[in-house]
Design a protein around this motif. Structure first.
Motif, short mmCIF file in Angstrom:
data_model
loop_
_atom_site.label_atom_id
_atom_site.label_comp_id
_atom_site.label_asym_id
_atom_site.label_seq_id
_atom_site.Cartn_x
_atom_site.Cartn_y
_atom_site.Cartn_z
N LEU A 212 0.83 -1.20 0.00
CA LEU A 212 0.00 0.00 0.00
C LEU A 212 0.88 1.26 0.00
CD1 LEU A 212 -2.71 1.48 0.19
CD2 LEU A 212 -2.55 1.24 2.69
N GLY A 213 1.79 1.33 0.95
CA GLY A 213 2.67 2.48 1.01
C GLY A 213 2.91 3.01 2.40
N CYS A 214 1.92 2.90 3.28
CA CYS A 214 2.06 3.44 4.63
C CYS A 214 2.12 2.36 5.70
CB CYS A 214 0.90 4.40 4.93
SG CYS A 214 -0.74 3.67 4.72
N GLU A 215 2.14 1.10 5.28
CA GLU A 215 2.13 -0.01 6.23
C GLU A 215 3.48 -0.17 6.93
OE1 GLU A 215 3.01 -1.95 2.15
OE2 GLU A 215 1.95 -0.21 2.97
N ARG A 216 3.47 -0.88 8.06
CA ARG A 216 4.71 -1.15 8.77
C ARG A 216 5.64 -2.04 7.92
NH1 ARG A 216 5.16 -0.47 14.55
NH2 ARG A 216 3.36 0.68 15.36
N ASN A 217 5.07 -2.98 7.21
CA ASN A 217 5.86 -3.88 6.37
C ASN A 217 6.15 -3.21 5.03
OD1 ASN A 217 7.23 -6.20 5.55
ND2 ASN A 217 5.36 -7.20 4.82
N VAL A 234 11.37 -10.69 -10.43
CA VAL A 234 10.72 -10.17 -9.22
C VAL A 234 10.54 -8.67 -9.37
CG1 VAL A 234 10.85 -9.90 -6.72
CG2 VAL A 234 11.78 -11.97 -7.79
N LYS A 235 9.28 -8.22 -9.29
CA LYS A 235 8.97 -6.79 -9.39
C LYS A 235 8.12 -6.37 -8.20
CE LYS A 235 9.12 -6.47 -14.45
NZ LYS A 235 10.28 -5.56 -14.46
N THR A 236 8.07 -5.07 -7.93
CA THR A 236 7.27 -4.54 -6.82
C THR A 236 6.47 -3.33 -7.27
OG1 THR A 236 9.00 -3.04 -6.02
CG2 THR A 236 9.00 -5.29 -5.14
N PHE A 237 5.32 -3.14 -6.62
CA PHE A 237 4.50 -1.94 -6.80
C PHE A 237 4.06 -1.44 -5.43
CE2 PHE A 237 3.16 -3.46 -11.21
CZ PHE A 237 3.95 -2.53 -11.86
N VAL A 238 3.93 -0.14 -5.27
CA VAL A 238 3.37 0.49 -4.08
C VAL A 238 2.16 1.30 -4.54
CG1 VAL A 238 3.75 2.12 -2.21
CG2 VAL A 238 5.58 0.56 -2.89
N MET A 239 0.98 0.94 -4.05
CA MET A 239 -0.27 1.49 -4.58
C MET A 239 -0.35 3.01 -4.47
SD MET A 239 -2.97 -1.42 -3.25
CE MET A 239 -4.37 -0.72 -4.14
N GLN A 240 0.14 3.56 -3.38
CA GLN A 240 0.06 5.01 -3.20
C GLN A 240 0.97 5.75 -4.17
OE1 GLN A 240 0.96 5.37 0.98
NE2 GLN A 240 -1.11 4.78 1.63
N ASP A 241 2.01 5.08 -4.67
CA ASP A 241 2.89 5.68 -5.66
C ASP A 241 2.43 5.42 -7.08
OD1 ASP A 241 4.49 6.50 -3.56
OD2 ASP A 241 5.87 4.79 -3.73
N THR A 242 1.76 4.29 -7.27
CA THR A 242 1.35 3.89 -8.62
C THR A 242 0.12 4.63 -9.11
OG1 THR A 242 2.27 1.70 -8.17
CG2 THR A 242 0.81 1.85 -10.04
#
Length: 517
Positions: A212-217, A234-242
């Protein structure tokens, strides 16, 4: 412990099973009526007893230990007469000191020469790891991104994946934690270790981690702390940034589409059974589990270990009371003590709670004939076979030793299997007496029924009928060979019953150890 089962012609007719000459209880092969005469055992039934339950073989005095498989499973609460039903109403759980006997039962393994070892058709990754399946996985760092990854996975229908026949599917590994938890903490470390274990699992040909973007993990911290390498695999996304939910789903679909050609570019080839790491589970156990399915699976694991493979026993509360069976097989006192240390941790962890570790087993276990955790543990430990205990691991810790090993976990099946897969298990063998509907991804589950009536009733869910041992068709060792051969077929790509039913999309359940705040 050797079962004193009657020979084949008698097995189909004798209503009672004697498991050891020193036992003072017998097991009912089928329901037995009140007043039924059992002259071959010198008994007249004093109760109606269901199949799988225990019957006093003789008079058992109040306070006298009750023995099954020549192992103490409790003490008589009162005088019990021969022919009485022995269960929770008259059997008391008693604790007593046990000699761990470190290393006393270690026997050398008769390994099969490498050139003669069994093989299966596996998928060899560029780094040498061997897969039994080829999925693309989406993993949520926190529950807040769970819906997004489910929507991404749902896009990849069988029709859309048809051009990629070597891919088994796109699966979302959503979880309910990742925030509202203590960090740093053991719980936090376990969650990250579990996610990382899935991300690097050989059965995943591509991985997308979504946060998500603001989580502890935090995703970036997760990747860095676990040594994951980002790239085409292996790729990553952060919803608040995307850009939010819709944008993340669209970006995720595009990212998976880009992974498909490379993930599909694999082929199966013959590889040694030494590459198999089998997670051992039992759930919905009954009074027959420790007579048929569990010892037969143990026999199969002895064969696997001889061929260089790895058998992973877990569910720490379900060895409580019989841990000495494992410590005596530990290759060193240090390995044996590590197992005892985990049990001591569990004793403190469950103190004051009505958990299974403290004695009470589930309603299904009780209905199936298991009176307490010691009796359940007696059968559960048999899944590990008889070879030396090579190592003891923390939950989801990468397993780096071959042979028989132990991984600490709860007895709750989805949590235990999740940890085993994160540790590297590329297939799960799951024994059940009452009937379990469990399935798993990316490592498939083979389900083994302890009795024929349940297998017949739930044939769409059960892969192997270990009730054939009870029916006199085969012995435990022969059933073990059948199981081993079935494992090789499943590892080669043959779908298990749970795969045919589409199970495994919701069975990713990391261990929640700590507070939720």
């Amino acid at each position: 412990m050797t079962a004193v089962l009657p020979d084949a012609p008698q097995r189909t007719v004798s209503p009672l099973i004697q498991l050891h000459a020193n036992d003072n209880v017998l097991v009912a092969r089928a329901p037995i009526a009140l007043g039924q005469e059992l002259p071959e055992f010198g008994l007249r039934m004093r109760a109606q007893v269901p199949a799988g339950h225990k019957i006093a073989a003789r008079r058992i005095a109040a306070g006298e230990p009750v023995r099954k498989y020549d192992t103490v499973i409790g003490a008589a609460m009162r005088d019990i007469e021969g022919g009485e039903h022995v269960h929770t109403h008259n059997l008391e759980l008693i604790d007593f000191d046990r000699d761990p006997g470190f290393c006393e039962d270690v026997r050398p393994v008769d390994y099969v020469p490498e050139a003669e070892r069994a093989t299966f058709m596996g998928i060899v990754r560029p780094d040498g790891r061997v897969a039994t399946r080829n999925f693309i996985g989406l993993i949520s760092s926190v529950n807040c991104s769970a819906t997004a990854i489910h929507h991404i996975a749902a896009h990849f229908t069988p029709e859309r994946l048809a051009p990629y026949p070597n891919i088994d599917g796109v699966v979302a590994f959503a979880q309910t934690s990742g925030c509202g938890m203590s960090s740093p903490s053991e719980h936090f470390d376990v969650l990250r270790r579990t996610i990382a274990g899935y991300a690097r699992h050989p059965n995943l040909g591509g991985v997308l981690i979504v946060g998500l973007g603001c989580e502890r993990n935090q995703v970036a911290d997760l990747v860095a702390s676990q040594g994951l390498t980002l790239g085409s695999h292996v790729k990553t996304f952060v919803m608040q940034d995307t850009g939010g939910t819709r944008a993340t789903i669209a970006a995720g679909i595009a990212a998976i589409e880009a992974m498909l050609p490379a993930a599909n570019d694999v082929k199966r080839q013959p590889v040694s059974a030494a590459h198999l790491k089998i997670g051992l589970e039992c759930g919905g156990s009954d009074g027959f589990s420790g007579i048929t399915a569990n010892p037969a699976l143990g026999a199969a694991m002895d064969i696997l270990v001889r061929h260089g493979g790895t058998a992973i026993l877990s569910e720490t509360p379900e060895i409580h009371g019989v841990e000495y069976m494992l410590t005596r097989r530990a290759i060193s006192a240090e390995v044996g003590q590590k197992l005892l240390d985990r049990l001591a941790w569990w004793e403190e962890y469950t103190r004051g709670h009505n958990g299974q570790f403290n004695g009470v087993v589930g309603p299904g276990n009780q209905a199936g004939g298991l009176a307490n955790i010691f009796e359940k543990s007696l059968g559960s430990a048999m899944k590990g076979g008889t070879t030396p205990l090579q190592a003891v691991y923390e939950y989801a810790e990468p397993i780096d030793k071959a042979g028989f090993v132990f991984m600490d976990s709860p007895g709750y099946d989805p949590v235990a299997a999740t940890g085993q897969i994160a540790s590297g298990a590329n297939l799960i063998c799951f024994t059940t007496g009452r009937g379990s509907m469990f399935g798993s991804k990316p490592a498939p589950t083979i389900k083994l029924a302890s009795n024929t009536p349940m297998f017949t009733r739930l044939v769409e869910d059960m892969d192997i009928n270990c009730g054939a041992v009870l029916d006199g068709e085969v012995d435990v060792q022969q059933m073990g060979q059948r199981i081993f051969e079935h494992i090789l077929d499943a590892a080669s790509g043959k779908k298990t019953k749970s795969e045919e039913l589409g199970l495994g999309n919701h069975e990713f359940v990391p261990w929640h150890m700590g507070i939720v705040s």
